[in-house]
Design a protein around this motif. Structure first.
Motif, PDB file in Angstrom:
ATOM      1  N   TYR A  72      -3.553  -6.592  -9.413  1.00  0.00           N
ATOM      2  CA  TYR A  72      -2.968  -5.564  -8.769  1.00  0.00           C
ATOM      3  C   TYR A  72      -4.440  -4.813  -7.977  1.00  0.00           C
ATOM      4  N   LEU A  73      -4.477  -4.901  -6.358  1.00  0.00           N
ATOM      5  CA  LEU A  73      -5.250  -4.257  -6.006  1.00  0.00           C
ATOM      6  C   LEU A  73      -4.868  -2.882  -5.610  1.00  0.00           C
ATOM      7  N   LEU A  74      -5.415  -1.990  -5.972  1.00  0.00           N
ATOM      8  CA  LEU A  74      -5.279  -0.505  -5.221  1.00  0.00           C
ATOM      9  C   LEU A  74      -6.082  -0.252  -4.351  1.00  0.00           C
ATOM     10  N   LEU A  75      -5.555  -0.039  -3.189  1.00  0.00           N
ATOM     11  CA  LEU A  75      -6.169   0.008  -1.854  1.00  0.00           C
ATOM     12  C   LEU A  75      -6.315   1.374  -1.089  1.00  0.00           C
ATOM     13  N   GLY A  76      -7.341   1.410  -0.437  1.00  0.00           N
ATOM     14  CA  GLY A  76      -7.508   2.713   0.219  1.00  0.00           C
ATOM     15  C   GLY A  76      -7.842   3.778  -0.700  1.00  0.00           C
ATOM     16  N   ASP A  77      -7.367   5.222  -0.445  1.00  0.00           N
ATOM     17  CA  ASP A  77      -7.907   6.259  -1.471  1.00  0.00           C
ATOM     18  C   ASP A  77      -6.802   6.270  -2.542  1.00  0.00           C
ATOM     19  N   ALA A  78      -7.032   5.364  -3.496  1.00  0.00           N
ATOM     20  CA  ALA A  78      -5.808   5.219  -4.313  1.00  0.00           C
ATOM     21  C   ALA A  78      -5.691   6.267  -5.349  1.00  0.00           C
TER      22      ALA A  78
END
Length: 855
Positions: free
Chosen positions: A668-674
């Motif tokens: 699971y990639l947490l993208l942006g300002d997670a």
């Protein structure tokens, strides 16, 4: 898939049928081209085909592959006879009291059929075969049931309409076919008596016959009813009845045109492979397989008679298999997104596909060349990839069992999937999407003001509330899917925490808990709430959403989908004062969501998230189940690169779930300002009756892994962005720090991502007007994919609202020239780039593509 219109369907009906349909009172035998002997030969052949299909033939029944099936038939018949011997007062079979429970009455007719079946199996060494005494005992049972429980239509028809109009007629019709000779000799007039009663129970019909304007006489239900009437017509020697039934059933072959509905009917197959039953439920995996089975059986029953249809109808059914079923079957497992309330049953998944395989085996027998070879190869493929052994003993027909054995034994037929290794399918007509890659399949369930959020009925699927709110299922290759999904997934995973769902933080009650019965009862209300009323369907059984935006585009093997999450119709109408005060309706959370289905990743964006009315909300990134003894490890990394291990709550750059026992993993990639994610791993034990009243009271224990993001009410509308990476190891997840995958925009008006490795920008525009995603400008609402590789730019566009006349996009950069485009696509120069105008009127979410070259 092969398309066919209602007019084209009628062209395939034999002239003998059309003459009778034109004037049902006119016997076919009055035509100069057809004699009484020819008509009688047709009826004899039709009944012989029916008996052969269910009881087998001497040749098939002598084969060792059919022995197990036949042994079961005879063992079952003996047990039914014993139950007849031990029946108490008011019973036909021991333990089954009749008079108020329609399921017991249905079972009584089923048991009589099972006894009759054993007496009609040729070539079987059994005392039951041809036993006239047993056969007459079955006939006596039919007479008794009619005299005491079925003949009086005013006394009958309690409970579920399906039992009276489909289930009982099915058993009665097959029993008559099996015992035709004895019925004619021992109980003359019994068939006529029963058929008169069967006709009387068609209370939504017209003059005791099918009415294509009835909401009950559509899709799989129509195929069931008409198949029974074909057999009844043969027993009666009634050509007009047979011909009318053949004509009525032929309508199910016609592709549904949502812009030109026939008889107001939305049930059936659509151009994009979607299948709908109950007017708004995505149902390929339940009613759809029932329809497939019935029409293939009808082809077999009518074979060699004047009623047999042309080969083009068989080719239409082949198209259903290739484009409607195959994308929804993963390694022998039928996906959850198209099962309606059947998701809560204990026999779904692999068992569903066994039914489909039998239909494919029989269908292939009516095809030639590559078409037949492809279907037979697919049968082998399903068997070789399924994680459970396909049991041909579950097939209806002993003949089908031997055909299946012949396919497996034919070394000239290679096992081959009907799906290419990479495939992305937008089933926009039923608000579903499937994305296939080597090693995994991703299935997405959406809803709209056209398609139901879920289906609940008759105590089945008790907690379905969010199954159509963007719930998704990531199937991993090599795993027994009963250990990952199916009834145990819904039993142990919270209904508020299904993968992909954004739900408000509140507790809801099931229909039986709310009303003390399986439905909401208020017949005195102007909407007339009874168990099978239109209002019950609309507000309780399968309510639609109130959002018009749900759809997506495909470009080759890539896909994008979007949805605006909404309240359902019950809540909206309750607020409008349309529903009674004691009717309970729940407010939903709101969000705007997109799913970008690529090669190694499925990217998910959500924005505008709110629990509404001061409630918190939770977005579940994933929920997975594992055995209590499985080796499950959860690991991750913080944004600064430091390692993390769960469970717990933390702000992460990536997370990994691995089940070493099953050999599967998801990253699971947490993208942006997670936002911080909550990672849970707990043991849950719950009874399967939690999701379906009639399930066995089996306690299921699972390790339940969950990863979610909380959205407190006081923080306003929230957003989240992440990617699922199937089979990822830690090194692969760390490598995404190179920025190859990025979020361009994530707000309620526009959601867009960029993947530099694929040369792709994909976007959903939810608002009117022009919006910009990188070097692409889009006039929304729209779904768009733009890919550029080696100077070639390919573009896909669709209308997810299904009501726009035209969509425009501009691709900027070096000059482009058109190489090819679909009909309806116009290309012209624009300032700084090229403009593509797509005529989407009445396209019903279909994707339009163009191919351009950089100069």
């Amino acid at each position: 898939m092969p398309q066919i219109s209602r007019r084209r369907v009628l062209s395939f009906i034999p002239a003998v049928g059309l003459l009778s349909v034109a004037d049902p009172a006119r016997a076919v035998t009055t035509t100069p081209t057809r004699s009484l002997a020819e008509a009688a030969a047709d009826h004899t052949r039709l009944l012989a085909n029916t008996v052969e299909m269910f009881a087998g033939q001497a040749e098939s029944n002598s084969r060792p592959e059919a022995a197990g099936k036949l042994a079961t038939i005879h063992q079952t018949a003996r047990s039914r006879l014993t139950a007849m011997d031990n029946a108490g007062n008011g019973q036909l079979f021991a333990g089954q009291q009749l008079g108020s429970d329609e399921t017991n009455l249905r079972s009584a007719y089923q048991f009589l059929y099972e006894i009759a079946l054993a007496t009609a199996t040729p070539g079987v060494d059994s005392e039951l075969v041809g036993d006239i005494g047993v056969q007459r005992r079955v006939i006596d049972g039919l007479i008794w049931l009619h005299d005491h429980h079925f003949g009086d239509q005013e006394q009958g028809y309690y409970g579920n309409w399906h039992v009276w109009e489909i289930a009982i007629p099915t058993h009665v019709s097959k029993t008559f076919a099996l015992l035709a000779e004895q019925v004619a000799e021992y109980a003359p007039g019994l068939v006529e008596t029963y058929v008169a009663s069967l006709d009387a129970y068609l209370r939504e019909g017209k003059d005791g016959d099918v009415d294509l304007d009835s909401r009950f006489h559509t899709g799989a239900n129509l195929a069931d009813i008409t198949a029974n009437r074909i057999i009844q017509g043969a027993m009666l020697g009634d050509d007009a009845r047979i011909a009318k039934a053949v004509d009525d059933q032929s309508t199910v072959f016609a592709t549904i045109d949502p812009y030109n509905l026939q008889h107001g009917n939305t049930d059936g197959y659509y151009e994009d492979g979607s299948f709908i039953q109950h007017h708004s439920v995505a149902y390929t995996g339940s009613y759809g397989k029932g329809l497939l089975t019935r029409v293939v059986q009808s082809v077999k029953i009518l074979d060699g008679t004047s009623y047999a249809s042309g080969g083009e109808l068989v080719d239409v059914v082949r198209g259903w298999v290739v484009n409607g079923f195959a994308p929804l079957i993963f390694e022998g497992w039928m996906m959850e997104i198209v099962k309606g309330r059947a998701v809560s049953r204990t026999t779904t998944g692999y068992t569903d596909v066994g039914v489909i395989v039998e239909a494919i085996v029989d269908l292939a027998d009516y095809l030639d060349g590559e078409d037949a070879r492809d279907l037979k190869g697919y049968v082998k493929f399903i068997r070789s990839t399924s994680r459970t052994t396909l049991n041909p003993g579950s097939f209806v027909s002993p003949v089908s069992i031997t055909r299946y054995a012949d396919i497996l034994a034919d070394d000239a037929i290679p096992a081959a999937d009907l799906n290419p290794a990479e495939r992305s399918v937008a089933f926009n007509a039923m608000d579903k999407a499937v994305h296939i890659r080597p090693g995994y399949a991703f299935a997405l369930a959406r809803s709209s003001d056209r398609i139901s959020k879920y289906e609940y009925m008759n105590g089945e699927n008790l907690m379905p509330w969010f199954q159509g709110d963007g719930a998704y299922y990531l199937y991993l290759s090599g795993q027994d899917q009963t250990k990952a999904f199916g009834v145990d997934y819904y039993t142990t995973v919270s209904p508020y925490r299904l993968s992909g769902v954004t739900a408000p933080v509140e507790e809801r009650s099931t229909v039986p808990d709310l009303y003390g019965r399986f439905w909401y009862e208020n017949p005195d209300h102007p909407l007339g709430f009874t168990s099978s009323s239109v209002s019950q369907n609309t507000y309780v059984y399968f309510p639609t959403g109130t959002n018009g935006y749900s759809g997506g585009a495909t470009l080759g093997t890539y896909g994008v989908a979007g949805m605006v999450q909404s309240d359902d119709v019950p809540y909206a109408d309750k607020q409008a004062g349309i529903l009674p005060e004691d009717f309970v309706a729940y407010q939903n959370a709101t969000s705007t969501k997109s799913w970008f289905m690529l090669d190694d990743e499925i990217v998910v964006l959500a924005s505008g998230i709110s629990g509404q009315s001061g409630r918190d909300a939770v977005t579940t990134i994933d929920s997975r189940i594992a055995g209590t003894g499985d080796d499950v490890v959860v690991s991750g990394a913080r944004p600064d690169g430091s390692s993390w291990s769960g469970p717990g709550s933390a702000k992460l750059a990536w997370l990994r779930y691995a089940n070493g026992t099953e050999g599967v993993a998801v990253g699971y990639l947490l993208l942006g300002d997670a936002s911080p994610v909550n990672v849970d791993l707990e043991q849950v034990t719950r009874s399967r009756r939690a999701v379906r009243v009639s399930n066995p009271d089996t306690q299921v224990s699972k390790k339940v892994f969950g990863v979610s993001v909380s959205h407190p009410a006081g923080e306003g509308e929230a957003s989240v962005a992440y990617a699922l990476v199937p089979h990822a190891d830690e090194d692969r997840l760390q490598a995404y720090a190179d920025g190859r995958l990025s979020v361009l925009v994530n707000n309620p008006r526009l959601q867009a991502v960029k993947h530099t490795g694929l040369g792709m920008i994909a976007a959903n525009v939810f608002a009117d007007g022009w919006h910009h995603a990188g070097h692409v400008a889009i006039h929304g609402p729209a779904s768009v994919i733009v890919r550029e590789r080696d100077g070639i730019v390919t573009v896909a566009v669709s209308d997810p609202t299904m009501n726009r006349a035209e969509i425009s996009i501009v691709v900027r950069g070096r000059p482009l020239t058109l190489e090819s485009a679909d009909d309806g696509v116009d290309v012209r120069p624009a300032q700084g780039g090229i403009r593509i105008d797509v005529r989407t009127r009445e396209a019903y979410g279909r994707s339009f593509t163009a191919r351009l070259r950089r100069r």
